[in-house]
Design a protein around this motif. Structure first.
Motif, PDB file in Angstrom:
ATOM      1  N   SER A 189      37.427   2.177  20.728  1.00  0.00           N
ATOM      2  CA  SER A 189      38.520   3.144  20.778  1.00  0.00           C
ATOM      3  C   SER A 189      37.965   4.556  20.885  1.00  0.00           C
ATOM      4  CB  SER A 189      39.392   3.028  19.529  1.00  0.00           C
ATOM      5  OG  SER A 189      40.038   1.786  19.502  1.00  0.00           O
ATOM      6  N   GLU A 209      44.989   0.293  20.397  1.00  0.00           N
ATOM      7  CA  GLU A 209      46.149   0.456  21.273  1.00  0.00           C
ATOM      8  C   GLU A 209      46.535   1.919  21.461  1.00  0.00           C
ATOM      9  OE1 GLU A 209      47.683  -1.726  23.327  1.00  0.00           O
ATOM     10  OE2 GLU A 209      46.092  -3.076  22.662  1.00  0.00           O
ATOM     11  N   LYS A 210      46.375   2.735  20.423  1.00  0.00           N
ATOM     12  CA  LYS A 210      46.719   4.155  20.536  1.00  0.00           C
ATOM     13  C   LYS A 210      45.810   4.842  21.563  1.00  0.00           C
ATOM     14  CE  LYS A 210      47.722   8.280  17.877  1.00  0.00           C
ATOM     15  NZ  LYS A 210      47.802   8.901  16.571  1.00  0.00           N
ATOM     16  N   LYS A 217      44.290   3.342  24.085  1.00  0.00           N
ATOM     17  CA  LYS A 217      44.661   2.839  25.415  1.00  0.00           C
ATOM     18  C   LYS A 217      45.966   3.470  25.886  1.00  0.00           C
ATOM     19  CE  LYS A 217      43.971  -1.668  24.487  1.00  0.00           C
ATOM     20  NZ  LYS A 217      43.776  -3.115  24.706  1.00  0.00           N
ATOM     21  N   ASP A 218      46.886   3.719  24.959  1.00  0.00           N
ATOM     22  CA  ASP A 218      48.163   4.345  25.315  1.00  0.00           C
ATOM     23  C   ASP A 218      47.952   5.765  25.840  1.00  0.00           C
ATOM     24  OD1 ASP A 218      51.147   4.613  25.283  1.00  0.00           O
ATOM     25  OD2 ASP A 218      50.661   6.132  23.759  1.00  0.00           O
ATOM     26  N   ILE A 219      47.132   6.534  25.155  1.00  0.00           N
ATOM     27  CA  ILE A 219      46.849   7.898  25.616  1.00  0.00           C
ATOM     28  C   ILE A 219      46.197   7.852  26.989  1.00  0.00           C
ATOM     29  CG2 ILE A 219      45.475   9.980  25.181  1.00  0.00           C
ATOM     30  CD1 ILE A 219      45.884   9.441  22.165  1.00  0.00           C
ATOM     31  N   THR A 220      45.271   6.927  27.169  1.00  0.00           N
ATOM     32  CA  THR A 220      44.585   6.798  28.455  1.00  0.00           C
ATOM     33  C   THR A 220      45.573   6.427  29.559  1.00  0.00           C
ATOM     34  OG1 THR A 220      42.579   6.106  27.304  1.00  0.00           O
ATOM     35  CG2 THR A 220      42.694   5.646  29.653  1.00  0.00           C
ATOM     36  N   LYS A 221      46.474   5.511  29.287  1.00  0.00           N
ATOM     37  CA  LYS A 221      47.470   5.108  30.292  1.00  0.00           C
ATOM     38  C   LYS A 221      48.412   6.261  30.630  1.00  0.00           C
ATOM     39  CE  LYS A 221      47.314   0.241  29.032  1.00  0.00           C
ATOM     40  NZ  LYS A 221      47.975  -0.850  28.298  1.00  0.00           N
ATOM     41  N   ARG A 222      48.782   7.039  29.615  1.00  0.00           N
ATOM     42  CA  ARG A 222      49.644   8.203  29.883  1.00  0.00           C
ATOM     43  C   ARG A 222      48.906   9.236  30.740  1.00  0.00           C
ATOM     44  NH1 ARG A 222      51.665  10.627  24.774  1.00  0.00           N
ATOM     45  NH2 ARG A 222      49.996   9.505  23.734  1.00  0.00           N
TER      46      ARG A 222
END
Length: 182
Positions: free
Chosen positions: A39, A158-159, A161-166
């Motif tokens: 992460s 997951e947090k 990965k979420d920032i990366t996806k955004r």
């Protein structure tokens, strides 16, 4: 004789079970540690590097404010996107702080090459088209790198990965929004 043999077998079974529990516990602890490291790495490698690259491009573009001021729509799109990048940068810093990781600086060679390319192109043709071309190239490189990091660090939090996806979505949308200026 059978009772000694039974005791030895029972002792061996207990030792094997104890070893299994210890090894399993170490495995679970290691998995958690690796997940936290993944992460931190995905956030460190992805967001910080992309943020610095985009910050550099925006800095170069801001030096050409006279050109962008002629096109208020392009300037507005870039300003909105920059604010969104800053928000994601703040979230990234917060997450990195949770892992007690200060991040790393982008590769100095890549940073120098980006600076040379940006400034050379802007000196040769300081137009909306040049600005859009540079930003589109940067967005495409960012999307490619960030997706590579997501694939490489599948066990990341997951947090992260979420920032990366955004960030990927933001980069993709900016590239689409400025196509009309190419």
């Amino acid at each position: 004789m059978k009772s000694i043999q039974t005791k030895i077998v029972a002792l061996i079974m207990m030792v094997v079970m104890l070893c299994s529990v210890v090894i399993g516990g170490i495995g679970i602890w290691h998995l958690k540690t690796v997940s936290e490291q993944n992460s931190a790495q995905i956030m460190n490698l992805g967001c910080r590097e992309e943020g610095k690259r985009i910050e550099h491009i925006f800095h170069s573009i801001e030096q050409s404010v006279r050109i962008i001021e002629k096109n208020a729509v392009l300037r507005q799109k870039l300003t909105v996107c920059k604010k969104e990048h800053e928000k994601l940068g703040d979230e990234t810093k917060e997450l990195l702080n949770q892992y007690h990781d200060s991040g790393k600086e982008p590769n100095p060679f890549a940073k120098s090459m980006s600076w040379i390319k940006t400034n050379t192109k802007m000196m040769m043709a300081p137009t909306d088209e040049t600005i859009s071309d540079l930003i589109t190239d940067g967005c495409n490189m960012g999307v490619k790198s960030l997706n590579r990091y997501l694939n490489e660090y599948k066990a990341a939090e997951e947090k992260a990965k979420d920032i990366t996806k955004r960030l990927i979505n933001l980069e993709e949308q900016l590239a689409i929004d400025i196509r009309e200026y190419l």
